[in-house]
Every structure is written in C-alpha cells, then in structure tokens.
Design a protein around this motif. Structure first.
Motif, PDB file in Angstrom:
ATOM      1  N   GLY A 191       0.805  -1.216   0.000  1.00  0.00           N
ATOM      2  CA  GLY A 191       0.000   0.000   0.000  1.00  0.00           C
ATOM      3  C   GLY A 191       0.836   1.263   0.000  1.00  0.00           C
ATOM      4  N   TYR A 192       2.076   1.184   0.475  1.00  0.00           N
ATOM      5  CA  TYR A 192       2.946   2.363   0.381  1.00  0.00           C
ATOM      6  C   TYR A 192       3.191   2.751  -1.067  1.00  0.00           C
ATOM      7  CZ  TYR A 192       4.128   2.021   5.347  1.00  0.00           C
ATOM      8  OH  TYR A 192       4.075   2.014   6.716  1.00  0.00           O
ATOM      9  N   ALA A 251       6.436   9.435  10.544  1.00  0.00           N
ATOM     10  CA  ALA A 251       5.690   9.420  11.803  1.00  0.00           C
ATOM     11  C   ALA A 251       5.795   8.070  12.501  1.00  0.00           C
ATOM     12  CB  ALA A 251       4.224   9.771  11.535  1.00  0.00           C
ATOM     13  N   VAL A 252       5.762   6.988  11.741  1.00  0.00           N
ATOM     14  CA  VAL A 252       5.913   5.656  12.338  1.00  0.00           C
ATOM     15  C   VAL A 252       7.300   5.501  12.945  1.00  0.00           C
ATOM     16  CG1 VAL A 252       6.036   3.199  11.808  1.00  0.00           C
ATOM     17  CG2 VAL A 252       4.188   4.585  10.864  1.00  0.00           C
ATOM     18  N   ALA A 253       8.306   6.022  12.268  1.00  0.00           N
ATOM     19  CA  ALA A 253       9.668   5.922  12.796  1.00  0.00           C
ATOM     20  C   ALA A 253       9.786   6.627  14.138  1.00  0.00           C
ATOM     21  CB  ALA A 253      10.655   6.513  11.784  1.00  0.00           C
ATOM     22  N   VAL A 254       9.221   7.809  14.239  1.00  0.00           N
ATOM     23  CA  VAL A 254       9.287   8.559  15.496  1.00  0.00           C
ATOM     24  C   VAL A 254       8.445   7.887  16.575  1.00  0.00           C
ATOM     25  CG1 VAL A 254       8.759  10.778  16.585  1.00  0.00           C
ATOM     26  CG2 VAL A 254       9.798  10.716  14.312  1.00  0.00           C
ATOM     27  N   ALA A 264      -0.687  10.704  13.261  1.00  0.00           N
ATOM     28  CA  ALA A 264      -1.310  10.044  14.413  1.00  0.00           C
ATOM     29  C   ALA A 264      -2.020   8.764  13.990  1.00  0.00           C
ATOM     30  CB  ALA A 264      -2.293  10.998  15.083  1.00  0.00           C
ATOM     31  N   GLY A 265      -2.723   8.779  12.861  1.00  0.00           N
ATOM     32  CA  GLY A 265      -3.409   7.579  12.384  1.00  0.00           C
ATOM     33  C   GLY A 265      -2.433   6.466  12.044  1.00  0.00           C
ATOM     34  N   ALA A 266      -1.322   6.804  11.389  1.00  0.00           N
ATOM     35  CA  ALA A 266      -0.318   5.793  11.078  1.00  0.00           C
ATOM     36  C   ALA A 266       0.324   5.249  12.351  1.00  0.00           C
ATOM     37  CB  ALA A 266       0.748   6.381  10.160  1.00  0.00           C
ATOM     38  N   ALA A 267       0.490   6.127  13.360  1.00  0.00           N
ATOM     39  CA  ALA A 267       1.090   5.687  14.620  1.00  0.00           C
ATOM     40  C   ALA A 267       0.179   4.725  15.361  1.00  0.00           C
ATOM     41  CB  ALA A 267       1.420   6.888  15.491  1.00  0.00           C
ATOM     42  N   VAL A 268      -1.132   4.925  15.308  1.00  0.00           N
ATOM     43  CA  VAL A 268      -2.055   4.002  15.978  1.00  0.00           C
ATOM     44  C   VAL A 268      -1.906   2.594  15.405  1.00  0.00           C
ATOM     45  CG1 VAL A 268      -4.489   3.442  16.308  1.00  0.00           C
ATOM     46  CG2 VAL A 268      -3.695   5.776  16.663  1.00  0.00           C
ATOM     47  N   CYS A 269      -1.889   2.491  14.081  1.00  0.00           N
ATOM     48  CA  CYS A 269      -1.716   1.170  13.452  1.00  0.00           C
ATOM     49  C   CYS A 269      -0.341   0.590  13.744  1.00  0.00           C
ATOM     50  CB  CYS A 269      -1.927   1.290  11.945  1.00  0.00           C
ATOM     51  SG  CYS A 269      -3.596   1.774  11.459  1.00  0.00           S
ATOM     52  N   ALA A 270       0.678   1.453  13.782  1.00  0.00           N
ATOM     53  CA  ALA A 270       2.022   0.968  14.075  1.00  0.00           C
ATOM     54  C   ALA A 270       2.122   0.429  15.490  1.00  0.00           C
ATOM     55  CB  ALA A 270       3.033   2.095  13.860  1.00  0.00           C
ATOM     56  N   ALA A 319       4.289  -2.389   8.394  1.00  0.00           N
ATOM     57  CA  ALA A 319       3.319  -3.082   7.546  1.00  0.00           C
ATOM     58  C   ALA A 319       1.892  -2.767   7.974  1.00  0.00           C
ATOM     59  CB  ALA A 319       3.568  -4.583   7.596  1.00  0.00           C
ATOM     60  N   ALA A 320       1.642  -2.700   9.282  1.00  0.00           N
ATOM     61  CA  ALA A 320       0.289  -2.403   9.754  1.00  0.00           C
ATOM     62  C   ALA A 320      -0.121  -0.967   9.476  1.00  0.00           C
ATOM     63  CB  ALA A 320       0.199  -2.689  11.257  1.00  0.00           C
ATOM     64  N   ALA A 321       0.838  -0.064   9.342  1.00  0.00           N
ATOM     65  CA  ALA A 321       0.516   1.344   9.087  1.00  0.00           C
ATOM     66  C   ALA A 321       0.246   1.639   7.621  1.00  0.00           C
ATOM     67  CB  ALA A 321       1.656   2.227   9.588  1.00  0.00           C
ATOM     68  N   ALA A 322       0.550   0.707   6.719  1.00  0.00           N
ATOM     69  CA  ALA A 322       0.379   0.967   5.286  1.00  0.00           C
ATOM     70  C   ALA A 322      -1.064   1.289   4.903  1.00  0.00           C
ATOM     71  CB  ALA A 322       0.905  -0.226   4.486  1.00  0.00           C
TER      72      ALA A 322
END
Length: 374
Positions: A265-266, A280-283, A327-333, A360-363
């Motif tokens: 999906g990326y 954002a996921v990295a942080v 924030a949305g990507a971080a929740v999935c991450a 992978a979950a944040a994609a």
C-alpha cells in the motif's frame, strides 16, 4: 465267548471289578515316548544349553535386586554392552530427596536467562512466560530499543525514497515485505516454514509488480490478495500433516501473505502521504521504546508521531493535516508493535516481526488518510 478277562492289561490286578469306561487310563500313541514319572530321570533327557548364545554374549548380566521398590527402579543409568553395570547407590541416595531444586537462572551471552538441564526427579525447567505468570508479572516483552532503531531506519528509508519516485520506493519496500513474511511465521512458532515464507514474500513482490504495471491502482492489491488466498489453500491441501496442523498452517500462510501484500500500500499511496506517514511511524516506535509506563508511553508516542507529521507535512503539500496522518499511522504501528510483543517472543521475533509489523500495519492508514487529505 471266551473265559479270558476283558483286557489283558488288567490281569494280575487285585480287586478288578470290570472295565470302567470313565476311568482315566494312560494311553500311548504310536511314536510317542512314554512320560517320565521321575522328575530327575526326565531332566536327564531334557536338552539344556551350556554354551553362550548371542544374547548372553551381547548383553551384560544385570544383578537381581531383591524386593526393589518403585522409587529405586524409577530411573537406572544406561548400561553399555560389554561393560559391567555402574553402581547406583548414589542414585538411591538422591531418590531420598525427590523434590527438585530449582536454581536461579544464569545470564547467557546475549543477556537472556538460561536454565540447567532436567533433573532425575522431573523436568524443573519452565518457560519465561510461565515464570512471569507465577511471579505475577506480565508475560509480554516488547522489542526494545534496538529493533525500534531498525524500524525507524527502515521507515526513514521509505519516507526518503517516496519523495524520489516509485521505483526507488520499491527497494526498501521489498526488504519490509521479506522481513514481514519471515517474522510472522516465527511469531506463530512455525519455523522453519520455507514454503509459507516464500509464498508470502512472492505475494508481496507480485503486488508490487502489479501496482507498477497498473499505474498504482489499488485494485492490484485486492486481486493479488484473492489469488494468494487460493494458492495458500492449495499449498495446505497438498500437505500430509494432521488436519489441525494444516488449518493452523493455512491461517499463518494467509495472514503472512496478506501482511506482505498490504505493505505494498505504500506504493499505491500518494508520495507525500508515504513521506509523512513513514516518518511518523519511525518517530512513534522510537518513542514507544523509551522505558516509561505503558499508558504514558503510548500517549507520548502518539504525540510524537503527530508532531512529526506536522513537521514533515510542512515540507510537503499536506501541511498541518500531516498531524492527523501521522497520528493515524502511529495508531496502526502501535498495534503491530503490540502483536510482535506477544507472550515472551524470542530475539529473532523482535528483529523480524518487531521491526516489520509496525510499518506493515501502518500501510493501509497511510493509503486511506493520504487519499482523504490530499
């Protein structure tokens, strides 16, 4: 008629009153030897083996133990052919104290606790998760700072290559899909599972090629998912394992392939959304690895991801809306991070699933929020 007795066998017997058909009389068949009434005379004609047979040559004699109790014969040391049986007086003394003594685990080379071998009276080893439950601790170990650094590095590579172009993004994406496929099978305790890992990774590669060929259309992801579910089913139907094991393998293969394909999906998302979301996921993962209470760590992680979204969004076309995307990507991450922490996983799980599952979950969130905010 004759005046001779009925049977000559009864001539000379005193008190003969006639033949009794129900009286048991000894009979001798043709070719049959007469039974010996004297046991000693019978032993003279009994064949006895005086020499050594194969069994007496290969097996050492075991001294008889008179009235041995169950505790004394519960465990005997192995006997080597050709050598006398070792003495087991020390074992009898050890059986007097049947309670196993569990010593404190010693630290190994990698810092993980190691345990001694099983005792004679029973296996005293327990798993880390069982020990944690007995001590009232949580049986969950999070990946830690080192896997978080690797996740952050891979996320920053995704963020940077997305700004360059789709073909540059494929390089770190393929690494993410490979680590996702291997980590999911190891997380489920299935190792080695070469066919399942190869099938899941091939599904991710197929999704990448289909996306590039279809001008990054999300329909390529859905089509690949459908085909790979069918292939996973065929693979398990060809297995000769037990039905329960085949069902377990089917679910693991489908889930691993789905995660590897969804990570594509990326490649389908907008470039700016990938740049903001991956950063954002990295942080968020780095902030989650800071030793804080769980609730405080989650809050700090989400705030850090939102701040990174605003900062990176200001360098792209998203602007302040990058906070929502981050924030949305971080929740999935964080959900993927929690799955990789399940029930005392090994270091291999931490450095595979712990690294790949947050990204992978944040994609899906990056794709959906990127389309909505673009």
């Amino acid at each position: 008629m004759t005046d001779q007795p009925y049977d000559a066998r009864y001539q000379g017997q005193q008190g003969y009153e006639g033949y009794d058909p129900y009286q048991q009389q000894p009979q001798t068949w043709p070719g049959q030897q007469q039974a010996y009434e004297d046991p000693q005379a019978a032993q003279q004609y009994t064949q006895q083996w005086q020499g050594q047979t194969w069994e007496t040559q290969m097996q050492s004699p075991v001294p008889p133990v008179a009235q041995a109790s169950a505790a004394e014969t519960a465990y005997l040391p192995p006997q080597t052919p050709g050598y006398p049986a070792p003495a087991y007086e020390s074992h009898q003394a050890a059986q007097a104290q049947p309670e196993p003594v569990v010593s404190a685990p010693s630290a190994g080379d990698d810092g993980a606790p190691t345990y001694g071998p099983a005792t004679v009276a029973g296996n005293a080893r327990i798993t880390d998760a069982q020990r944690a439950r007995l001590e009232g601790r949580s049986p969950i170990i999070e990946p830690g700072m080192q896997p978080a650094v690797l996740t952050a590095l891979l996320g920053l590579l995704l963020s940077a290559t997305a700004a360059i172009g789709s073909y540059a993004l494929v390089v770190p994406l393929v690494v993410l899909q490979a680590v996702t496929a291997a980590g999911w099978f190891r997380l489920n305790g299935m190792w080695p599972a070469r066919q399942g890992i190869a099938l899941a990774f091939l599904g991710g590669l197929t999704a990448d090629v289909a996306l590039l060929a279809a001008d990054r259309s999300p329909a390529a992801i859905l089509g690949t998912l459908g085909v790979w579910v069918l292939l996973s089913l065929v693979l398990q139907l060809r297995s000769h394992a037990e039905p329960d094991e085949r069902m377990y393998g089917l679910m693991a293969t489908v889930a691993s392939a789905a995660l590897a394909i969804v990570a594509a999906g990326y490649l389908a998302a907008e470039a700016d959304a990938v740049t903001v979301g991956a950063a954002a996921v990295a942080v968020a993962v780095l902030a989650r690895a800071v030793p804080l209470p769980t609730v405080a760590s989650v809050v700090v992680s989400l705030l850090a991801a939102a701040g990174a979204g605003v900062a990176v969004g200001g360098m792209t076309g998203l602007g302040a809306s990058g906070a929502l995307l981050g924030a949305g990507a971080a929740v999935c991450a964080l959900i993927g991070h929690r799955v990789a922490s399940y029930d005392y996983p090994s270091r291999f799980v931490h450095f595979t699933a712990g690294v790949a599952l947050p990204l992978a979950a944040a994609a899906p969130a990056v794709y959906v929020l990127g389309r909505a905010l673009a």
